[in-house]
Design a protein around this motif. Structure first.
Motif: not given
Ligand code: SF4
Ligand code: SF4
Length: 263
Positions: A226-233, A242-263
């Motif tokens: 739908l066009g959301l950037m990794p940080e937005e996801i 944010n600390n609930a099992g699958s939400f935390k895992q998924e969120g951190l995965r996309w956060k890591a991607q957003s950090i890699t992209k910004s480097k």
């Protein structure tokens, strides 16, 4: 039917879930026929050490004192129900688990040495046995009433294992994601709110936490489509629960991607 004794305890939270009791309207007036409230500081009665049939617990564990208090409450109750996102998953304040708590405190408080706080904010179930959980931010009065009614009849309360999308279908609400391309969290979120937000034309932001077998990866990929950037996801998943099992895992995965992209 004999009365059941009840206590309502607060830990780190905004008090909003306790209001689900006070918002019961005329049902609140009939409650004293069936339950005896021994401790509920927000409503009046105070007897924090009282032994009860059911203890309702709001809020997350955030301080060394909280750790002691929850153990005592568990010892003093036959059945313990956690109410709301803070108690069930650590709440919005669990965002600090992803940061350096000590440096936050040093930057915010003039006298950080007076703050006695744990480095994390965690769910009650991380520290004591929980018999039933009511998710939501805040929970609603109907959930509460339904749990109390079940216990009055001597049966365990039932959990609705469907998702918010199912509630949209039950209420004939037109899907916002399908018709408007809105990134809605309903497909992975526990039912219980009667699709409150979609019924007003806005997307669900998952305040009822992850549903059973939630396919968070498929939804996150849809959000990317739908066009959301990794940080937005990442922000969609690392929000109230944010600390609930699958939400935390998924969120951190996309956060890591957003950090890699910004480097
Ligand atoms: S609006 Fe959201 S919760 Fe409702 S059906 Fe669509 S995706 Fe699911
Ligand atoms: S629709 Fe989603 S965000 Fe809105 S009340 Fe329900 S679970 Fe919470």
């Amino acid at each position: 039917m004999s009365k059941i004794s009840v206590s309502v305890h607060k830990f780190s939270s905004c008090d909003g879930c306790q209001l689900a009791f006070l918002n019961l309207g005329k049902d609140l007036l009939s409650l004293p026929e069936f339950i005896e409230i021994r401790h509920f500081a927000e409503a009046g009665p105070i007897d924090i050490e009282s032994s009860v049939d059911i203890a309702f617990v709001e809020g997350s564990i955030s301080t060394p004192d909280d750790l002691q208090r929850i153990k005592k409450i568990r010892e003093n109750s036959n059945y313990l129900i956690t109410i709301g996102a803070c108690a069930t998953s650590g709440g919005i304040q669990a965002l600090r688990n992803l940061a350096d708590t000590k440096s936050w405190i040093a930057n915010i408080y003039a006298k950080p040495e007076y703050i006695n706080s744990l480095d994390s904010s965690t769910a009650i179930s991380d520290h004591a046995k929980v018999d039933f959980e009511l998710w939501g931010c805040p929970i609603n009065s109907q959930q509460l009433l339904s749990a109390i009614r079940s216990l009055l009849f001597g049966v365990a309360p039932l959990k609705d294992s469907s998702k918010v999308c199912m509630e949209c279908k039950r209420r004939n609400i037109v899907c916002l994601m399908v018709t408007k391309g809105v990134p809605c969290m309903g497909p992975v979120t526990q039912a219980g709110c009667a699709a409150l937000c979609p019924s007003f034309g806005r997307d669900c932001y998952a305040c009822y936490g992850p549903g059973e077998n939630a396919n968070t990866t498929a939804l996150a990929n849809r959000f990317a489509g739908l066009g959301l950037m990794p940080e937005e996801i990442a922000q969609r998943f690392l929000f109230i629960n944010n600390n609930a099992g699958s939400f935390k895992q998924e969120g951190l995965r996309w956060k890591a991607q957003s950090i890699t992209k910004s480097k």
